[in-house]
Design an enzyme around this catalytic site. Structure first.
Site, PDB file in Angstrom:
ATOM      1  N   ASP A   1     164.767  95.448 -24.082  1.00  0.00           N
ATOM      2  CA  ASP A   1     164.545  96.017 -22.756  1.00  0.00           C
ATOM      3  C   ASP A   1     165.854  96.491 -22.147  1.00  0.00           C
ATOM      4  O   ASP A   1     166.768  95.698 -21.920  1.00  0.00           O
ATOM      5  CB  ASP A   1     163.880  94.975 -21.851  1.00  0.00           C
ATOM      6  CG  ASP A   1     163.210  95.596 -20.645  1.00  0.00           C
ATOM      7  OD1 ASP A   1     163.282  96.827 -20.495  1.00  0.00           O
ATOM      8  OD2 ASP A   1     162.611  94.852 -19.846  1.00  0.00           O
ATOM      9  N   HIS A   2     165.947  97.773 -21.865  1.00  0.00           N
ATOM     10  CA  HIS A   2     167.145  98.361 -21.268  1.00  0.00           C
ATOM     11  C   HIS A   2     167.031  98.461 -19.751  1.00  0.00           C
ATOM     12  O   HIS A   2     167.930  98.948 -19.075  1.00  0.00           O
ATOM     13  CB  HIS A   2     167.367  99.752 -21.881  1.00  0.00           C
ATOM     14  CG  HIS A   2     168.675 100.374 -21.541  1.00  0.00           C
ATOM     15  ND1 HIS A   2     168.802 101.439 -20.662  1.00  0.00           N
ATOM     16  CD2 HIS A   2     169.939 100.095 -21.959  1.00  0.00           C
ATOM     17  CE1 HIS A   2     170.070 101.790 -20.561  1.00  0.00           C
ATOM     18  NE2 HIS A   2     170.780 100.996 -21.323  1.00  0.00           N
ATOM     19  N   SER A   3     165.920  98.012 -19.191  1.00  0.00           N
ATOM     20  CA  SER A   3     165.722  98.087 -17.744  1.00  0.00           C
ATOM     21  C   SER A   3     166.651  97.116 -17.022  1.00  0.00           C
ATOM     22  O   SER A   3     167.199  96.192 -17.627  1.00  0.00           O
ATOM     23  CB  SER A   3     164.267  97.798 -17.386  1.00  0.00           C
ATOM     24  OG  SER A   3     163.922  96.477 -17.718  1.00  0.00           O
TER      25      SER A   3
END
Length: 362
Positions: free
Chosen positions: A300-302
């Site tokens: 997850d790059h959020s």
């Protein structure tokens, strides 16, 4: 003909009468309707199994329907909320109109341009006229495309999860956003700020022109903004000269809440959960989406965080990671106590790490 029948005839001929704000530049949802805000969460390529998806699926919520809904579109489609919102900017660019202003920034810009280590770790774009506009904050590298290239989605943004928040603001709010973005020190790679906007967007027009912006009088700056429909949000903006971690040292202590943090730890540079100050921060380990699937924070790059306790009700979405090296980068977050946004994000937390990294909570 009576007054009431004349009114009925006018409705028939003109259709539903929209409020004035809804006829201006706005965030656009998947139904093509103007909305006060929306949030989009793109799923990573691997969700729940070793069989990859397309990396283009996402879920979505907005001010009209504030619960997660799985989109029938892919994020690379112009019918997606993000595509429809950007089309307003792209169409204006196509017809060379000078009654609007826009700024597009990303530390990892598209078209194989060099990554910017000297500018803020921030990604977003804004588009406005002298009545209203929108500000989008996201976590997608190499996005969005240059206006002349039309709408598309980068292949580099498919693998990991990504978040997008769009907020519609009246014109008077952009003078404050301009000061916040001075703190962000964004890597602007495309922009247009006509003369009529240069008083309110003084700092952005200087950065847009390639001039050296004025010295930043703050190390960090917190402001309150009102959306077009009166939604209160707070914007935390830090400069590179502020070497505190924005999650633990500033946001958690200022908002007086313990935070669950979702942030990219893919390269192993993330910080551990921390209980050293009055209010604590805890790393999320596993994300659960509402369709009986889950994925690891590893994919997850959020960048978002949500209050541990329901009564605190804070949700923050932004562009800085919870990592040691990010303490020296500029960027920021928007935070809200909207109960629907809080409920939606808090429900995503399946597991998180205690301050003892060997302990995992559900």
């Amino acid at each position: 003909m009576t007054v009431s029948s004349l009114w009925s005839l006018s409705l028939l001929l003109l259709g539903p009468i929209l409020p004035l704000w809804a006829t201006g530049i706005s965030c656009i949802n998947e139904d093509g309707k103007p909305v006060d805000w929306y949030i989009l969460y793109k799923f990573p390529k691997y969700v729940g199994s070793d069989v990859p998806g397309s990396g283009l699926e996402y879920m979505f919520m907005d001010a009209l329907a504030p619960t997660w809904k799985r989109s029938e579109y892919f994020i690379n489609m112009t019918k997606s909320a993000l595509g429809q919102t950007l089309q307003q900017l792209y169409q204006t660019y196509k017809y060379k109109k000078n009654n609007t202003a826009y700024v597009i920034y990303n530390d990892g810009p598209p078209n194989n341009m060099n990554y910017s280590w000297t500018r803020g770790h921030s990604k977003g774009f804004l588009f406005l006229d002298q009545y209203q506009g929108f500000w989008v904050i996201h976590s997608i590298p190499e996005f969005p495309p240059f206006p002349e290239d039309g709408y598309s989605y980068p292949h580099t943004g498919k693998y990991n999860g990504q978040t997008v928040i769009c907020l519609t603001f009246r014109y008077d709010q952009f003078a404050e956003i301009d000061k916040q973005l001075l703190c962000y020190n964004p890597n602007i790679y495309n922009c247009s700020i006509p003369k009529a906007f240069q008083l309110e967007l003084f700092n952005l027009q200087m950065m847009c022109a390639g001039s050296e912006p004025p010295p930043v009088p703050w190390k960090q700056r917190l402001i309150q903004l009102q959306s077009a429909q009166g939604e209160t949000v707070f914007n935390f903006a830090k400069t590179h000269s502020s070497h505190e971690d924005i999650y633990l040292d500033w946001m958690a202590q200022k908002l007086k809440t313990d935070f669950l943090i979702e942030s990219w730890h893919h390269k192993g540079h993330g910080l551990f959960s921390n209980c050293s100050l009055t209010y604590h921060v805890y790393n999320i380990k596993q994300i659960k989406i509402p369709w009986n699937s889950s994925f690891s924070s590893y994919y997850d790059h959020s960048k978002w965080c949500v209050s541990l306790k329901p009564e605190d009700r804070w949700t923050c979405i932004g562009d800085l990671n919870y990592a040691a090296q990010q303490a020296k980068r500029s960027g920021g977050f928007v935070c809200t106590q909207n109960q629907f946004i809080y409920k939606a994000f808090r429900s995503l937390v399946l597991q998180y790490y205690d301050c003892d990294p060997s302990c995992v909570y559900t």
